[in-house]
Design an enzyme around this catalytic site. Sequence first.
Site, PDB file in Angstrom:
ATOM      1  N   CYS A 151      11.628   1.349  -7.287  1.00 12.80           N
ATOM      2  CA  CYS A 151      12.744   2.012  -6.182  1.00 12.80           C
ATOM      3  C   CYS A 151      12.643   0.919  -5.027  1.00 12.80           C
ATOM      4  O   CYS A 151      13.691   1.171  -4.199  1.00 12.80           O
ATOM      5  CB  CYS A 151      12.581   3.300  -6.111  1.00 12.80           C
ATOM      6  SG  CYS A 151      10.864   3.694  -5.623  1.00 12.80           S
ATOM      7  N   ASN A 152      11.585   0.211  -4.609  1.00  9.01           N
ATOM      8  CA  ASN A 152      11.499  -0.597  -3.417  1.00  9.01           C
ATOM      9  C   ASN A 152      11.626  -2.196  -3.605  1.00  9.01           C
ATOM     10  O   ASN A 152      11.739  -2.763  -2.751  1.00  9.01           O
ATOM     11  CB  ASN A 152      10.160  -0.176  -2.909  1.00  9.01           C
ATOM     12  CG  ASN A 152      10.025   1.065  -2.090  1.00  9.01           C
ATOM     13  OD1 ASN A 152      10.973   1.456  -1.452  1.00  9.01           O
ATOM     14  ND2 ASN A 152       8.964   1.663  -2.040  1.00  9.01           N
ATOM     15  N   HIS A 157       3.257 -14.770  -3.904  1.00 12.79           N
ATOM     16  CA  HIS A 157       4.222 -13.439  -3.706  1.00 12.79           C
ATOM     17  C   HIS A 157       3.709 -12.475  -4.756  1.00 12.79           C
ATOM     18  O   HIS A 157       3.679 -10.939  -4.497  1.00 12.79           O
ATOM     19  CB  HIS A 157       5.767 -13.771  -3.618  1.00 12.79           C
ATOM     20  CG  HIS A 157       6.338 -12.512  -3.399  1.00 12.79           C
ATOM     21  ND1 HIS A 157       6.666 -12.059  -2.116  1.00 12.79           N
ATOM     22  CD2 HIS A 157       7.349 -11.827  -4.365  1.00 12.79           C
ATOM     23  CE1 HIS A 157       7.632 -11.040  -2.399  1.00 12.79           C
ATOM     24  NE2 HIS A 157       7.700 -10.723  -3.570  1.00 12.79           N
ATOM     25  N   GLU A 213      -0.836   1.135  -1.498  1.00 13.92           N
ATOM     26  CA  GLU A 213      -0.411   2.567  -2.432  1.00 13.92           C
ATOM     27  C   GLU A 213      -0.780   2.116  -3.768  1.00 13.92           C
ATOM     28  O   GLU A 213      -0.677   0.840  -4.158  1.00 13.92           O
ATOM     29  CB  GLU A 213       0.908   3.033  -2.211  1.00 13.92           C
ATOM     30  CG  GLU A 213       1.930   1.753  -2.327  1.00 13.92           C
ATOM     31  CD  GLU A 213       2.589   1.694  -3.701  1.00 13.92           C
ATOM     32  OE1 GLU A 213       2.138   2.446  -4.501  1.00 13.92           O
ATOM     33  OE2 GLU A 213       3.178   0.675  -3.970  1.00 13.92           O
ATOM     34  N   GLN A 261       2.915  -0.257 -12.028  1.00 14.84           N
ATOM     35  CA  GLN A 261       4.229  -0.637 -12.450  1.00 14.84           C
ATOM     36  C   GLN A 261       4.354  -2.207 -12.875  1.00 14.84           C
ATOM     37  O   GLN A 261       5.095  -2.525 -13.595  1.00 14.84           O
ATOM     38  CB  GLN A 261       5.240  -0.483 -11.157  1.00 14.84           C
ATOM     39  CG  GLN A 261       5.440   0.976 -10.820  1.00 14.84           C
ATOM     40  CD  GLN A 261       6.082   1.371  -9.569  1.00 14.84           C
ATOM     41  OE1 GLN A 261       5.598   0.704  -8.564  1.00 14.84           O
ATOM     42  NE2 GLN A 261       6.502   2.211  -9.095  1.00 14.84           N
TER      43      GLN A 261
END
Lengths: 271, 422
Positions: B50-51, B99, B114, B120
């Site tokens: 979602c980010n 990255h 987090e 994910q």
Amino acid sequence: MDILFYKVALIIYLLSTVGYITSLLVRRVLAARVATWFLFTAFTIHSVSLVLCSIKTGHSPVIGFHETLSFFAWVMTATYLALQLKTKTRVLGAFVSPVVFLLVIVASIRLGGDVSLPTVLQGSLVPPHVILSVTGEALFVLASCAGMMYLIQENFIKNKKVKSFSRLLPSLRDLDKINHLCLLWGFPLLTMGILVGAIWARTAWGSHWQWDPKQVWTLLAWTSYAILLHQRLAIGWKGHKAAFLSIGVFSFLLVSFIIASMFFTTVHSFI
Amino acid sequence: MNIVLIGMNHKTAPLEIRERLPLSSRNNVHPLLEMIKIPQIKEAFYLSTCNRVEALASAVDAKAVVERLKEFIFPHGDLTSEEMARCLYVYFDHEAVRHLFRVASSIDSLVMGEPQILGQVKEAYRQAAELRTTGVILNRVVHHAFRVAKRVRTETEIASNAVSVSFAAVELAKKIFGALKGKTVLLIGAGEMSELAARHLIKYGVDRILIANRTYTRALEMARDFHAGVIEFDRLGEGLRDADIVISSTGAPGYVINAEMVAAALHRRKSRLLFLIDIAVPRDIDPAAGNIDNVYLYNIDNLQEIVDENLNNRRREAEKAEAIIEEEALKYREWFGTLKVVPTIVSLREKVEGIITGELGRSLSWMRNLSPEQRKNVEILASSILNKVLHDPIAALKEESQNGGALPYIAALRRLFRLDDG
């Protein structure tokens, strides 16, 4: 041989102290973990040295004043390590190991000096008297260490300063438990130690009790801890008050002990 | 290296744009399969949360595929080219690897440190592996990213200490009570935050919940969710006696719990420690209660301060993490550097020559009986056999490198002959 072991143990006790203090300074548990292993090693070597010493002299290594200090340190370390297994309170070591190290240093002053025992100390009741009393008192020292940490940690929590330093310290409940256990075990041990001593005194000096300054001091200590234990068990004192009182009693006794040994002569002082 | 990464995250793209992207498939075609269809792309990896959206590819010519990759992302989100220019970032080679390492280590996350992002990334990799869109290069990058994430987690404090109010409450409870097993929580009033805190506490071992609410039926409703007991609102004193942790969040205008109530409860609970958490505004618990021995009172601001402090700490730890990531990215580059035809052939020959010398040395005892000429012949025999064995693989490798497809062969060769060990 026992002296060599003793010196090695002394050095490792120092390393462990440094480790614990480093862990407080850099705020990493890893240093405390290493320090605990050092402490365990020092303890093992110290034990060997005590065994060798008693084989050499033919009596248990708790008779002379300096021997007693070394034994005191040994008991404190043993108890701390046992507690550490149960509660994982590594940082308590930062309070225990410096005390142990100092005791071992002071004890080393008379290291290996040839001691001939006065007849009054050559009784079979003397070692149990010393072992029981010293173990009891060592547990009280640990109780105060835990109490001190309790007050520090509580102060952090009360004043909402739970930063990295507080994170290193054990939980309040664990510290309270250690304080409680040490009092609970220390008190009967000291009581038995005093009783055995009194029985021996009857044989050696002809009376159970002589109002000697050191005996008075012991009685004072015994009474204070009896009150403390009573407050804990019967009245239900916990946490802050119990921690505070155990430190109070201990510092009071320490001061009065120093005064007693500086200004009074005692028959209860040997070699 | 010819690795390219193109993507957008919460820093570069606003929610309105981000939310358009993770349509994981159009016409039920997985984005990975669309990526791998782009002619020059050899390997593909696609991460969408979602980010963020990240598309990582290894290509024959990385610069050449950037536009094609943008075209792949473009229809997914109906982005205008202006939006693309504003929101997309493109990294090549070393920067692309770094990255990905930062993403996996949770340095690039909205809430730094987090733990979900690593899961994910793993899930995204599982999909890529299932669809066989990754190969020598990206497998290595992603696996390396997992290792980096683990290192960052263990060597820095980036993921330690609560960064949410409800977790801060749990951590404090642990500071006070040690293990939370067997402890009782009293929830006063309903509220999302108090429910969240209660759920965290249950996760950490609290096994008894009591609920008090002004509306009794609401209390019963909540009690069903939590398998909790209910206490009538005017008998809060009893709750204070039984509970170890109290979370209060009512909408009451005044104090719901005053200092006298706490003092009386403490007496009845024989001074057992009591942790009061007041997350209501205006406050529910009289601040004077916090002065009582063995009572610890925290309000919402106190908890928020802890969270802020911990967030600052994470930012400081992030610097350490960046150093680790840079170091590891360099290691990857080093490995990639070995993936060249000539150095591989050289080290293969070295390895084989080492074997010949070693084996001849071991046969020295019986070879002493031979004449010098015979000995020479044995040596020649040994090396010519091995050279014959090596001839075809080396020839094939050179051939592939002329066609530009040598990388997987080089990697396989290095792996099979253990050329990277020692």
